[in-house]
Design a protein around this motif. Structure first.
Motif, PDB file in Angstrom:
ATOM      1  N   ARG A  58       0.941  -1.193   0.107  1.00 47.58           N
ATOM      2  CA  ARG A  58       0.003  -0.147  -0.166  1.00 47.58           C
ATOM      3  C   ARG A  58       0.721   1.156   0.059  1.00 47.58           C
ATOM      4  O   ARG A  58       0.638   2.067  -0.802  1.00 47.58           O
ATOM      5  N   ALA A  59       2.039   1.190   0.565  1.00 48.33           N
ATOM      6  CA  ALA A  59       2.615   2.289   0.862  1.00 48.33           C
ATOM      7  C   ALA A  59       3.571   2.750  -0.529  1.00 48.33           C
ATOM      8  O   ALA A  59       3.638   3.722  -0.932  1.00 48.33           O
ATOM      9  N   ARG A  60       3.785   1.682  -1.253  1.00 47.54           N
ATOM     10  CA  ARG A  60       4.431   1.684  -2.442  1.00 47.54           C
ATOM     11  C   ARG A  60       3.625   2.618  -3.619  1.00 47.54           C
ATOM     12  O   ARG A  60       4.183   3.243  -4.194  1.00 47.54           O
ATOM     13  N   ARG A  61       2.394   2.513  -3.388  1.00 49.91           N
ATOM     14  CA  ARG A  61       1.371   3.338  -4.377  1.00 49.91           C
ATOM     15  C   ARG A  61       1.573   4.952  -3.984  1.00 49.91           C
ATOM     16  O   ARG A  61       0.963   5.434  -4.631  1.00 49.91           O
ATOM     17  N   ARG A  62       1.844   5.157  -2.705  1.00 53.84           N
ATOM     18  CA  ARG A  62       1.811   6.537  -2.252  1.00 53.84           C
ATOM     19  C   ARG A  62       3.209   7.286  -2.187  1.00 53.84           C
ATOM     20  O   ARG A  62       3.156   8.380  -1.853  1.00 53.84           O
ATOM     21  N   THR A  63       4.186   6.733  -2.722  1.00 54.57           N
ATOM     22  CA  THR A  63       5.635   7.507  -2.539  1.00 54.57           C
ATOM     23  C   THR A  63       6.388   7.127  -3.773  1.00 54.57           C
ATOM     24  O   THR A  63       6.111   6.033  -4.508  1.00 54.57           O
ATOM     25  N   GLU A  64       7.512   8.006  -4.033  1.00 51.39           N
ATOM     26  CA  GLU A  64       8.495   7.709  -5.095  1.00 51.39           C
ATOM     27  C   GLU A  64       9.524   6.930  -4.649  1.00 51.39           C
ATOM     28  O   GLU A  64      10.514   6.578  -5.277  1.00 51.39           O
ATOM     29  N   VAL A  65       9.909   6.947  -3.293  1.00 51.63           N
ATOM     30  CA  VAL A  65      10.772   6.111  -2.606  1.00 51.63           C
ATOM     31  C   VAL A  65      10.637   4.859  -2.920  1.00 51.63           C
ATOM     32  O   VAL A  65       9.484   4.121  -2.854  1.00 51.63           O
ATOM     33  N   VAL A  66      11.535   3.958  -3.290  1.00 52.68           N
ATOM     34  CA  VAL A  66      11.663   2.428  -3.656  1.00 52.68           C
ATOM     35  C   VAL A  66      11.374   1.708  -2.264  1.00 52.68           C
ATOM     36  O   VAL A  66      12.251   1.937  -1.529  1.00 52.68           O
ATOM     37  N   LEU A  67      10.439   0.970  -2.183  1.00 46.59           N
ATOM     38  CA  LEU A  67      10.217   0.208  -0.908  1.00 46.59           C
ATOM     39  C   LEU A  67      10.436  -1.135  -1.156  1.00 46.59           C
ATOM     40  O   LEU A  67       9.815  -1.697  -1.909  1.00 46.59           O
ATOM     41  N   ARG A  68      11.271  -1.720  -0.354  1.00 49.85           N
ATOM     42  CA  ARG A  68      11.524  -3.167  -0.494  1.00 49.85           C
ATOM     43  C   ARG A  68      11.379  -4.084   0.836  1.00 49.85           C
ATOM     44  O   ARG A  68      11.359  -3.425   2.035  1.00 49.85           O
ATOM     45  N   ALA A  69      10.644  -5.284   0.564  1.00 49.93           N
ATOM     46  CA  ALA A  69      10.363  -6.174   1.831  1.00 49.93           C
ATOM     47  C   ALA A  69      11.237  -7.128   2.084  1.00 49.93           C
ATOM     48  O   ALA A  69      11.480  -7.999   1.297  1.00 49.93           O
ATOM     49  N   GLY A  70      11.740  -7.017   3.405  1.00 50.16           N
ATOM     50  CA  GLY A  70      12.637  -8.155   3.675  1.00 50.16           C
ATOM     51  C   GLY A  70      12.269  -8.483   5.209  1.00 50.16           C
ATOM     52  O   GLY A  70      11.351  -7.810   5.922  1.00 50.16           O
ATOM     53  N   ILE A  71      13.098  -9.513   5.390  1.00 50.18           N
ATOM     54  CA  ILE A  71      13.096 -10.069   7.155  1.00 50.18           C
ATOM     55  C   ILE A  71      14.633 -10.115   7.440  1.00 50.18           C
ATOM     56  O   ILE A  71      15.429 -10.470   6.643  1.00 50.18           O
ATOM     57  N   GLU A  72      14.560 -10.048   8.919  1.00 50.55           N
ATOM     58  CA  GLU A  72      15.791 -10.646   9.414  1.00 50.55           C
ATOM     59  C   GLU A  72      15.417 -11.895  10.197  1.00 50.55           C
ATOM     60  O   GLU A  72      14.680 -12.048  10.991  1.00 50.55           O
ATOM     61  N   VAL A  73      16.525 -12.969   9.989  1.00 52.23           N
ATOM     62  CA  VAL A  73      16.254 -14.328  10.471  1.00 52.23           C
ATOM     63  C   VAL A  73      17.726 -14.537  11.207  1.00 52.23           C
ATOM     64  O   VAL A  73      18.593 -13.994  10.518  1.00 52.23           O
ATOM     65  N   GLU A  74      17.618 -15.346  12.043  1.00 46.78           N
ATOM     66  CA  GLU A  74      18.709 -15.798  12.962  1.00 46.78           C
ATOM     67  C   GLU A  74      19.378 -17.029  12.708  1.00 46.78           C
ATOM     68  O   GLU A  74      18.634 -18.031  12.307  1.00 46.78           O
ATOM     69  N   ALA A  75      20.465 -17.153  12.625  1.00 47.26           N
ATOM     70  CA  ALA A  75      21.246 -18.433  12.375  1.00 47.26           C
ATOM     71  C   ALA A  75      21.242 -19.164  13.780  1.00 47.26           C
ATOM     72  O   ALA A  75      21.494 -18.686  14.767  1.00 47.26           O
ATOM     73  N   ILE A  76      20.841 -20.445  13.920  1.00 46.43           N
ATOM     74  CA  ILE A  76      20.389 -21.307  14.998  1.00 46.43           C
ATOM     75  C   ILE A  76      21.215 -22.718  15.236  1.00 46.43           C
ATOM     76  O   ILE A  76      21.115 -23.139  16.296  1.00 46.43           O
ATOM     77  N   GLY A  77      21.875 -22.978  14.002  1.00 45.41           N
ATOM     78  CA  GLY A  77      22.496 -24.229  13.901  1.00 45.41           C
ATOM     79  C   GLY A  77      23.983 -24.114  13.591  1.00 45.41           C
ATOM     80  O   GLY A  77      24.385 -23.246  12.665  1.00 45.41           O
ATOM     81  N   ASP A  79      25.152 -25.861  11.399  1.00 47.68           N
ATOM     82  CA  ASP A  79      25.372 -26.224   9.789  1.00 47.68           C
ATOM     83  C   ASP A  79      24.635 -24.950   9.269  1.00 47.68           C
ATOM     84  O   ASP A  79      24.457 -24.970   8.011  1.00 47.68           O
ATOM     85  N   GLY A  80      24.324 -23.915  10.001  1.00 47.75           N
ATOM     86  CA  GLY A  80      23.884 -22.723   9.132  1.00 47.75           C
ATOM     87  C   GLY A  80      22.236 -22.501   9.143  1.00 47.75           C
ATOM     88  O   GLY A  80      21.801 -21.705   8.430  1.00 47.75           O
ATOM     89  N   TRP A  81      21.744 -23.644   9.876  1.00 45.21           N
ATOM     90  CA  TRP A  81      20.103 -23.616   9.777  1.00 45.21           C
ATOM     91  C   TRP A  81      19.803 -22.529  10.508  1.00 45.21           C
ATOM     92  O   TRP A  81      20.259 -21.679  11.416  1.00 45.21           O
ATOM     93  N   LEU A  82      18.616 -21.887  10.018  1.00 43.76           N
ATOM     94  CA  LEU A  82      18.080 -20.264  10.535  1.00 43.76           C
ATOM     95  C   LEU A  82      16.681 -20.680  10.775  1.00 43.76           C
ATOM     96  O   LEU A  82      16.015 -21.530  10.501  1.00 43.76           O
ATOM     97  N   ALA A  83      16.121 -19.741  11.665  1.00 47.98           N
ATOM     98  CA  ALA A  83      14.874 -19.720  12.220  1.00 47.98           C
ATOM     99  C   ALA A  83      13.960 -19.210  11.038  1.00 47.98           C
ATOM    100  O   ALA A  83      13.520 -18.228  11.443  1.00 47.98           O
ATOM    101  N   PHE A  84      13.676 -20.115  10.086  1.00 47.81           N
ATOM    102  CA  PHE A  84      12.727 -19.414   9.144  1.00 47.81           C
ATOM    103  C   PHE A  84      11.327 -19.344   9.485  1.00 47.81           C
ATOM    104  O   PHE A  84      10.971 -20.165  10.248  1.00 47.81           O
ATOM    105  N   PRO A  85      10.585 -18.337   9.008  1.00 50.09           N
ATOM    106  CA  PRO A  85       9.140 -18.296   9.052  1.00 50.09           C
ATOM    107  C   PRO A  85       8.734 -19.489   8.042  1.00 50.09           C
ATOM    108  O   PRO A  85       9.624 -20.097   7.297  1.00 50.09           O
TER     109      PRO A  85
END
Length: 240
Positions: A58-77, A79-85
């Motif tokens: 919704r915010a993308r439709r109201r601004t000229e600023v490029v908006l990117r959707a990301g998440i931060e996930v923790e490495a927990i193993g 072997d590099g396994w992560l706490a993925f959603p």
């Protein structure tokens, strides 16, 4: 080397932040940013991702600023396994963090690792090796699913009482090689002041792309640079 009109890591009220997406976008517009990456902390129990993605859309439709959707996930193993959603769909990128060190005995926070160092159960080189290995394996794993960034790289060392001198360029080489191989970008974190200017130069010298990241929790922190600006100035000769 660093585009200071881009803020590559901002938190919203969906998780660790205080302000809504729209308030953060208004702050970015006010100071002339061209791009913002929202990067809230997410894990297996996260249920707000659909609402988060819809709010950014919704915010993308109201601004000229490029908006990117990301998440931060923790490495927990180790072997590099992560706490993925459960679902990574709709995300533009995933940022990898190491808040606690995965060991064979489980996750160890900075204070626990400091205790092991003080007791002689671990040497600084052991911690460096484990952290670099886990970070490398984690970004390799994430890169199979989404464009990847490394958040507050190696900041765990500082929190465990170790310094730059405990990490030489050879130890860093494994991580920079994996960043290049997976096209992983490294965030220069304003909040965590990591990596240091020295480490940032080593990343840059090895051909790793660096991204300015406020790690903002509030609107008045978005795109506000001190550490990042110092790192950027120090990198200018390398870029030349």
């Amino acid at each position: 080397m660093l585009d200071l009109t881009v803020d590559g890591h901002v938190h919203t009220a969906f998780a660790a932040g205080r302000d809504s997406v729209s308030i953060l976008v208004a702050a970015a517009e006010q100071i002339g940013l061209t791009e913002v990456v929202f990067c809230d902390e997410a894990g297996p129990e996260t249920r707000w991702l659909p609402s988060y993605l819809a709010s950014i859309q919704r915010a993308r439709r109201r601004t000229e600023v490029v908006l990117r959707a990301g998440i931060e996930v923790e490495a927990i193993g180790t072997d590099g396994w992560l706490a993925f959603p459960a679902d990574l769909g709709g995300l533009d990128m995933v940022s990898v963090a190491v808040g606690a060190l995965p060991m064979s005995s489980g996750l160890a926070g900075p204070e626990a690792v400091r205790g092991l160092l003080d007791a002689g159960a671990l040497a600084p080189a052991d911690v460096v090796e484990m952290l670099v290995t886990v970070s490398s394996r984690a970004i390799e794993r994430v890169s199979r699913y989404a464009p990847t960034r490394l958040a507050r790289p190696l900041a765990f060392l500082q929190r465990a009482g170790l310094g730059d001198t405990d990490l030489d360029s050879a130890a860093l080489g494994e991580l920079t090689a994996m960043c290049r191989r997976t096209n992983t970008q490294v965030e220069i974190s304003e909040r965590h002041q990591a990596p240091s200017k020295r480490l940032a130069r080593l990343f840059a010298a090895d051909g790793v792309r660096l991204v300015a990241a406020s790690d903002a929790r509030r609107a008045d922190e978005v795109g506000r640079w001190r550490h990042v600006e110092q790192v950027s100035g120090d990198l200018a000769p390398v870029g030349g």
